[in-house]
Write a protein that holds these residues in place. Sequence first.
Motif, mmCIF file in Angstrom:
data_model
loop_
_atom_site.group_PDB
_atom_site.id
_atom_site.type_symbol
_atom_site.label_atom_id
_atom_site.label_comp_id
_atom_site.label_asym_id
_atom_site.label_seq_id
_atom_site.Cartn_x
_atom_site.Cartn_y
_atom_site.Cartn_z
ATOM 1 N N ASP A 59 0.896 -1.077 -0.220
ATOM 2 C CA ASP A 59 -0.038 -0.029 0.039
ATOM 3 C C ASP A 59 0.752 1.186 -0.132
ATOM 4 O O ASP A 59 2.043 1.315 0.442
ATOM 5 N N SER A 60 0.363 2.615 -0.411
ATOM 6 C CA SER A 60 1.061 3.483 -0.183
ATOM 7 C C SER A 60 0.420 4.475 0.891
ATOM 8 O O SER A 60 -0.879 4.538 1.044
ATOM 9 N N VAL A 61 1.066 5.269 1.389
ATOM 10 C CA VAL A 61 0.371 6.038 2.720
ATOM 11 C C VAL A 61 0.967 7.470 2.462
ATOM 12 O O VAL A 61 2.035 7.750 2.166
ATOM 13 N N ARG A 62 -0.048 8.499 2.457
ATOM 14 C CA ARG A 62 0.386 9.837 2.528
ATOM 15 C C ARG A 62 0.805 10.256 3.835
ATOM 16 O O ARG A 62 0.123 10.276 4.998
ATOM 17 N N ILE A 63 2.008 10.916 4.008
ATOM 18 C CA ILE A 63 2.816 11.221 5.022
ATOM 19 C C ILE A 63 3.061 12.832 4.762
ATOM 20 O O ILE A 63 2.939 13.332 3.634
ATOM 21 N N SER A 64 3.602 13.449 5.856
ATOM 22 C CA SER A 64 3.643 14.892 5.671
ATOM 23 C C SER A 64 5.119 15.231 4.597
ATOM 24 O O SER A 64 4.952 16.257 3.805
ATOM 25 N N ALA A 65 5.971 14.300 4.330
ATOM 26 C CA ALA A 65 7.019 14.347 3.323
ATOM 27 C C ALA A 65 6.556 13.936 1.883
ATOM 28 O O ALA A 65 7.402 13.844 1.053
ATOM 29 N N GLY A 66 5.235 13.402 1.868
ATOM 30 C CA GLY A 66 4.850 12.892 0.399
ATOM 31 C C GLY A 66 4.137 11.666 0.493
ATOM 32 O O GLY A 66 3.370 11.499 1.605
ATOM 33 N N ILE A 67 4.538 10.685 -0.116
ATOM 34 C CA ILE A 67 3.755 9.445 -0.448
ATOM 35 C C ILE A 67 4.885 8.307 0.092
ATOM 36 O O ILE A 67 5.974 8.424 -0.611
ATOM 37 N N LEU A 68 4.344 7.434 1.149
ATOM 38 C CA LEU A 68 5.388 6.261 1.455
ATOM 39 C C LEU A 68 4.834 5.213 0.923
ATOM 40 O O LEU A 68 3.607 4.869 1.070
ATOM 41 N N HIS A 69 5.807 4.431 0.091
ATOM 42 C CA HIS A 69 5.161 2.923 -0.283
ATOM 43 C C HIS A 69 5.826 2.030 0.539
ATOM 44 O O HIS A 69 6.996 1.858 0.993
ATOM 45 N N LEU A 70 4.898 1.191 1.197
ATOM 46 C CA LEU A 70 5.160 0.032 2.209
ATOM 47 C C LEU A 70 5.590 -1.016 1.275
ATOM 48 O O LEU A 70 5.499 -1.371 0.249
ATOM 49 N N GLY A 71 7.073 -1.503 1.891
ATOM 50 C CA GLY A 71 7.422 -2.711 1.307
ATOM 51 C C GLY A 71 6.653 -4.089 1.638
ATOM 52 O O GLY A 71 5.611 -4.142 2.203
ATOM 53 N N ILE B 184 0.438 7.000 20.017
ATOM 54 C CA ILE B 184 1.967 6.976 19.297
ATOM 55 C C ILE B 184 1.991 5.606 18.492
ATOM 56 O O ILE B 184 1.730 4.562 18.928
ATOM 57 N N ASP B 185 2.119 5.847 17.252
ATOM 58 C CA ASP B 185 1.949 4.945 16.044
ATOM 59 C C ASP B 185 2.962 5.020 14.975
ATOM 60 O O ASP B 185 3.863 5.767 15.088
ATOM 61 N N SER B 186 2.476 4.727 13.941
ATOM 62 C CA SER B 186 3.577 4.746 12.693
ATOM 63 C C SER B 186 3.637 6.145 12.333
ATOM 64 O O SER B 186 4.532 6.438 11.553
ATOM 65 N N ARG B 187 2.746 6.823 12.786
ATOM 66 C CA ARG B 187 3.160 8.455 12.183
ATOM 67 C C ARG B 187 4.249 8.947 12.908
ATOM 68 O O ARG B 187 4.843 9.898 12.677
ATOM 69 N N ARG B 188 4.698 8.282 14.141
ATOM 70 C CA ARG B 188 5.772 8.392 14.821
ATOM 71 C C ARG B 188 7.004 7.641 14.353
ATOM 72 O O ARG B 188 8.200 8.143 14.002
ATOM 73 N N TYR B 189 6.870 6.462 14.427
ATOM 74 C CA TYR B 189 8.064 5.501 14.275
ATOM 75 C C TYR B 189 8.025 4.628 12.890
ATOM 76 O O TYR B 189 9.045 3.976 12.483
ATOM 77 N N GLY B 190 7.183 4.958 12.044
ATOM 78 C CA GLY B 190 7.178 4.738 10.435
ATOM 79 C C GLY B 190 6.659 3.252 10.424
ATOM 80 O O GLY B 190 5.990 2.767 11.250
ATOM 81 N N PRO B 191 6.672 2.546 9.227
ATOM 82 C CA PRO B 191 6.097 1.469 9.034
ATOM 83 C C PRO B 191 6.828 0.401 10.080
ATOM 84 O O PRO B 191 7.924 0.359 10.687
ATOM 85 N N VAL B 192 5.964 -0.555 10.176
ATOM 86 C CA VAL B 192 6.348 -1.567 11.211
ATOM 87 C C VAL B 192 6.437 -3.111 10.355
ATOM 88 O O VAL B 192 5.773 -3.432 9.530
ATOM 89 N N GLU B 193 7.733 -3.646 10.748
ATOM 90 C CA GLU B 193 7.943 -5.001 10.048
ATOM 91 C C GLU B 193 6.999 -6.177 10.481
ATOM 92 O O GLU B 193 6.687 -6.262 11.785
ATOM 93 N N LEU B 194 6.625 -6.851 9.578
ATOM 94 C CA LEU B 194 5.648 -7.989 9.773
ATOM 95 C C LEU B 194 6.088 -8.778 10.739
ATOM 96 O O LEU B 194 5.414 -9.399 11.625
ATOM 97 N N ASP B 195 7.443 -9.071 11.002
ATOM 98 C CA ASP B 195 8.136 -9.771 12.064
ATOM 99 C C ASP B 195 7.929 -9.467 13.381
ATOM 100 O O ASP B 195 7.714 -10.257 14.407
ATOM 101 N N ALA B 196 7.547 -8.187 13.435
ATOM 102 C CA ALA B 196 7.212 -7.556 14.947
ATOM 103 C C ALA B 196 5.679 -7.757 15.414
ATOM 104 O O ALA B 196 5.420 -7.521 16.600
ATOM 105 N N LEU B 197 4.897 -8.359 14.388
ATOM 106 C CA LEU B 197 3.415 -8.471 14.761
ATOM 107 C C LEU B 197 3.272 -9.660 15.369
ATOM 108 O O LEU B 197 3.899 -10.844 14.814
#
Length: 113
Positions: free
Chosen positions: A48-60, A75-88
């Motif tokens: 997916d693509s996510v709109r952030i303040s710096a533009g568009i972020l494409h998730l790996g 406090i979520d991905s807006r602060r620390y960015g994308p989360v690796e699936l291994d962390a779920l």
Amino acid sequence: MAPALRDGDWLLVDPTTRRWPRRGSVVVFREPESDVLAIKRVAAVPGDSVRISAGILHLGPRQAWLLGDNVAASIDSRRYGPVELDALMGRAWFRYAPWRRIGPIRRPGGGQP
């Protein structure tokens, strides 16, 4: 939006989810900054693509974008960015306490988990 979970909720977590992660699901994961267990909702899935303040972020292919239901205080991905699936760790799907709130954890708008 009001948070789906409150302090004191007891949850059943499914660690064996096959189609995972799914948008709208509530997941338990290890926060990237602290390795502390946390609970957030999946807002975007791999590719997916996510709109952030710096533009568009494409998730790996192994990343998810997680957001809290309480946008103003989360406090979520807006602060620390994308989360690796291994962390779920798993998908929280059912609240079994307190008795007044027992039942499945719903998606925003009241849909099924």
